[in-house]
Design a protein around this motif. Sequence first.
Motif, mmCIF file in Angstrom:
data_model
loop_
_atom_site.group_PDB
_atom_site.id
_atom_site.type_symbol
_atom_site.label_atom_id
_atom_site.label_comp_id
_atom_site.label_asym_id
_atom_site.label_seq_id
_atom_site.Cartn_x
_atom_site.Cartn_y
_atom_site.Cartn_z
ATOM 1 N N GLY A 1 0.484 -1.266 -0.052
ATOM 2 C CA GLY A 1 0.051 0.031 -0.405
ATOM 3 C C GLY A 1 0.604 1.192 0.040
ATOM 4 O O GLY A 1 2.336 0.975 0.088
ATOM 5 N N LEU A 2 0.039 2.242 -0.687
ATOM 6 C CA LEU A 2 0.531 3.230 0.014
ATOM 7 C C LEU A 2 -0.049 5.205 0.585
ATOM 8 O O LEU A 2 -1.684 4.164 0.003
ATOM 9 N N CYS A 3 0.624 5.821 0.586
ATOM 10 C CA CYS A 3 -0.709 6.767 1.174
ATOM 11 C C CYS A 3 -1.278 8.146 -0.125
ATOM 12 O O CYS A 3 -0.461 7.632 -1.415
ATOM 13 N N THR B 1 -2.826 9.186 10.545
ATOM 14 C CA THR B 1 -3.666 8.727 9.875
ATOM 15 C C THR B 1 -3.219 9.567 9.030
ATOM 16 O O THR B 1 -2.871 9.411 7.715
ATOM 17 N N PRO C 1 0.367 8.046 7.857
ATOM 18 C CA PRO C 1 -0.776 7.001 7.241
ATOM 19 C C PRO C 1 -1.009 5.704 7.263
ATOM 20 O O PRO C 1 -1.641 4.771 7.366
ATOM 21 N N LEU C 2 0.001 4.712 6.992
ATOM 22 C CA LEU C 2 0.388 3.708 6.673
ATOM 23 C C LEU C 2 0.662 2.995 8.331
ATOM 24 O O LEU C 2 0.662 1.864 8.334
ATOM 25 N N SER D 1 -3.101 3.250 9.270
ATOM 26 C CA SER D 1 -3.538 2.453 9.092
ATOM 27 C C SER D 1 -3.615 0.833 9.960
ATOM 28 O O SER D 1 -4.182 0.340 10.330
ATOM 29 N N LEU E 1 -4.709 1.858 12.864
ATOM 30 C CA LEU E 1 -6.508 1.760 12.564
ATOM 31 C C LEU E 1 -7.108 -0.330 12.197
ATOM 32 O O LEU E 1 -8.651 -0.682 12.925
#
Lengths: 326, 678
Positions: free
Chosen positions: B41-43, B172, B176-177, B180, B183
Motif C-alpha cells: 500500500g501507499l498513502c 492517519t 498514514p501507513l 492504517s 485502525l
Amino acid sequence: MKTITPDRLDQFFSSLEPVWELRLPILLPDGTRVIGSLNDGPLALHGGAVSGKPTAAFFPQQSTLFTVTDGAMQEPPPADRPLFIVGFPPRDLACLRFIDRFFADGWRDDLYFRLRQRATVAGLSGYCGPGGSLISPAGGDCDLEFFWDRSNWLVTAYSETGRKIIAGLPETATPEAAELFLQVPAEFPDKNETLIRHASELLRTNRVPESFWAEIGDRCIACTGCNLACPTCTCFGVQDWRSAKKTERSRMWDSCQLDGFMREAGGHNPLGSEAERTRRRIHHKLAADPQKWGEISCFLCGRCDAVCPTGIGIIAVARELVARFR
Amino acid sequence: MTRTLTVCPYCGVGCTFYLVSDKGRLVGVEPSTTHPVSRGGLCVKGWNAYAFVHHPDRLTTPLIRRDGQLRPASWDEALNLVVERLQAVQAKHGKDAVMFASSAKATNEENYLLMKLARAVFGTNNIDHCARLCHSSTVTGLAETFGSGAMTNSISCFDQTDVILVIGSNTTEQHPLIGSRILNAVRGGTRLIVADNRRIRLARHAELHLRHKNGSDVALLNGIMHVIIAEGLADREFIAGRTENYDALAESVADWTPERTAAATGLTADEIVAAARLYAGAERAMVVFSMGITQHSHGVDNVRCIAALAMLTGNVGRPGTGVNPLRGQNNVQGGCDMGALPDLYSGYQKVADPRLRDKFAHAWGVSSLPAEPGLPLTRAMDAASEGRLHGMFIMGENPMLSDPDQGHARKVLENLELLIVQDIFLTETAAVADIVLPAACFAEKEGTFTNTERRIQRLYKAVEPPGKARADWEIICDIAERAGYNGMRYTSPAEIMAEAASLTPIYGGIAYQRLAAHGLQWPCPDKEHPGTPIMHLDRFTRGLGHFSPVVHRLPAELPDAEFPFVLTTGRTYFHWHTGSMTRRTHLLAREEPHSFIELHPDDAARLGIRHRDMVLVSSRRGEVRTEARVTDMVIAGVLFMPFHFVEGAANALTNNVLDPESSIPEFKVCAVRVEKMP
C-alpha cells in the motif's frame, strides 16, 4: 495448438523484440511481480495476476496529451514498435474488454487507442496461479493465450496476429495436452463471484443504509490506491505545466475518493463526505455500471483489496455488506 | 518502461515503491508488495510522489544575485563564489559567524557530508536541521531517560499490542501507513486511547478520546501516573530491576489527583482514571506521539512524562510496547543519526568530548575540530539579529515559511550578509538568497534514508536531474575541494556511507551490499549484526531507565481579552510542509488549494462567521487572511491552521518561544484573535 518448453521461453520472447516492444510479467528485485521489461527483472509467468493494473500499458498513470511551443502544438510521437503484452489472466482480460468499450464509447479516447490498437495481448492461464493453482483459460478476449499444463506452455491463437506470432512454434506434442486445455471449464465459479453479485443485488434494491457507508468511510484514509490499482477505473485529471516557452498538457489517474474530484468551483461538493465517496466507489462498480453497461465492472482481480491499507477494498466491503444486510 | 526501487520522499514511515519511467521521464509509481512497512500500500502522497519531479519550476542552473536579481551562472562561478564569500564572512566575523542548515529531505550521506563540511572544512559546529523544529524534544527527553532518542520499537509491533495510546499525533494523516495499522489493530481487538483535542480520524475509533486543553499534557500524564500508582497498577518488578529514581517520580505525581488533573486539563476525573486503568491494565501497551507532544515550550518535559509512563508499567523492551515517537520527514531520523546537530557528531557522539573530537579529526585529516557546541537552528534568527551570525548555507529547507514568527525570520534572512540556498525549487527562502544552487531530488540520485523505526534503506536513481542540477552530495564535495580540503573525494554514496559507518558505532555494520530491498534497523554495530527491531530489551542504552519527575508549566502565551483564542498549527494530509513539492502536484494541490483555519461552530456563530468566509487572524506577531472552515474537528476556543501556504501563512502568527533544553519552538500554542473580513 502450439507448445513451448519453459527453457525456450526467453529465446522465444527475445526473437519478438525487433518487431514488438515486449511487456511481460517479471520479478523485481524485492520480489514484487509486475508487467514490465526484461531489462528490469527475470521473466515470472507463474503467480497469477501481477500487482499493478495491467491496463496501465494503454492508460499510464501520467501521460502527455500535447505540448505547445511558440504557438505550435505537438502531440507525443507514436511508439517505435507496437506493444506485445503477456500476462492477462481471464479476469484481467475481462477488465480490458470493459475499458475498451468505455474508451470507445461516445467520443473515442485517441490517446488510449493509439497504444491499444497496435498492441497484441496474450492471456495467461493453466496451473500458473498462486501456489500452482489453476487459472481457467479465457478462450478468447485476446490475441493468444499461454496455458501452463505443469510441464509446458500450450499456446493458442485467437487472432491473425496471434497466429503469426506463434507460427514458428511446434504443434502440441500430445492430443491429451490439448484436451486438458479444452476440458477446463470456461467459467470460473468462485465464492467471490457469488458474493459480488449478491452485494450488487443488495445495492440495486437499496437495502444498504447510509450508516454503513459512514462506517466504511471512517476507515478510509483517502490513499486513492483502490482507484489507482483498479483495471476498470478510468477517471483522469488534466493539468497544464507552463513555462516561459512551453505549455505541456498531461493527464493523470484521478480518484473519486478525493474531495476535489467532484468539488465545484464555488466549493459545494455533491460528494462532500467520506461516506458518500465510499458509497460511490462501490455503487459505481456494482450498481451504476450494470445499468449502463450491462455488467458489474468489478471482475474480482483483488487489486484494490491488496493495496488498501485499511482493508476496505471492494471484496472486503462486499463481504461485510452481504454478511450484514442479506 | 523502467522500474526503479526507491523510498518515499515524504514522511518518516519509509514506504518503498517503484518509480515507473519511460524514456527518461517519470510516469507513475507502483508500490512494493513485499515491503515490511508498506506491504503493498501507499498513502496519497506516495502514490503521487513522482508528479513534481519534472515540474517546469525545477531549478536547472546555479543563480547568483547581481544588481538585485538572481541571474543564471555556471557551477564554477557559483561554487567559487560560495567558498569565497563564506570565507570572507568568517575572516571578518569569526568562524562561528556562519551556519549550515542541513536537510531531513536529503540522504544520510549528504547529511554526513554537510556536517563534515561545516566542522572539518569551515571549522564551526553551527550545523543543524529541521529536527530542531520537530523532535528535538524527543531526542533530549529520551536520551536522558532511556539513553537513546529514537523510536524504541518497530512498526510491526502495532500488530502485536493490546492497547495503543496516541497522544499528539494525527497518525492517519501524518504517518498514514502507521495510522492504517492502528485502525487495523483496533478492528482486531486492540483498544485505543486518543489524547488530542482535535477530532482526528483515529478518535472516531478510540475507546477513549481525551480532548484535553492545549499544553496540558504534563498534567494529564502526571494525573494518569498518579492513578496507576494509587491503584497498584505499576509494574513493581520492572521498576525495581530496570529503573532508577522512582521515588522522586512517585512523589512528584502524588498531588496529581484525578480532580486536580481534571481541573488542569479540562477533562473529567473519570476520564483520567479510565485512561490510567486501560493503559496500565494491558499486558502490552504502546505510546505513539508526535508534534503535539514535542512542539511546546515544555516539549522535553512532555517526553519525560511519556518515558516515565512506559517505564512505570513495564512497557519497554518487549514486542508490542514502547515509546514510539513518529519521525516526520523521510530522513529526519537519519539527519540526526548523521550528526547534522550542533552538539553531536554522527551516532550521537558529543562534540564536547575531546576523545571523540580527536577521533573525528584524525579520520577527517584535520588538526583539530571546534569544541564548543554550535547554534541550534531556532536560535540562528536571534543570533543574526543580534549581530552574531552573518552567513547561512541552507540545504533543502525553507525557514521563511517553516520558522515561527515569519516576520522576524524574513527580516533576518533578508538582512544576512550572505545567504546561500541549495534546493530543488526556488522556495520563498531561495528567492531572497545571494546564491542558489540547483539540486537533484530523491528520484535523481542514490543514497539512503532512515525511517522512523531506524530502518536504513537505499534509494536508487531513476532519472537524470534537470538541466545542470546536481546531487547534494556532489555539490558539497565540490565546495570542500574548492575550499582547499581534499578529504571529500568519493566516487559514490556507498563510499560515503562506508566512511560514516566506520565512525558511527550504531551504523557500524551498515554497508550498501547489506541493505538489499528492505534495509537494516540500527543499532547495527558490526558487519554480522542483523539489526535491532526492538531497543532496550534487557537493559536501557544508558543502563537503568531514569525517571525524570516533571513540574507542570503552562504554555508561554495564553489567550486573553485581546487575543482570546488558542491557535495550534500543523499539517494536512495532502501537503508536505511548505508545499514546494505537494503544491506542485496536481491532485494534492487540488485537494487543499489554499490556506484555511478550523473554527468550532459555536465560536463561528458567536462571531458571525460562516463556513468558507474569509477571516482575518491576528496575533502579537502578525496577521493573515485565510478561509474559515467551520468544523467540530476543534473544540470551542481553539483554532487550527496548517502552515503549508505562503498566502495565509500560519507562521506569521506563531510564537518563537523555545523549550529551554531542546530549543524547539512552541508551534502548538499561541494566542490569536479572529474576525470576519469586511
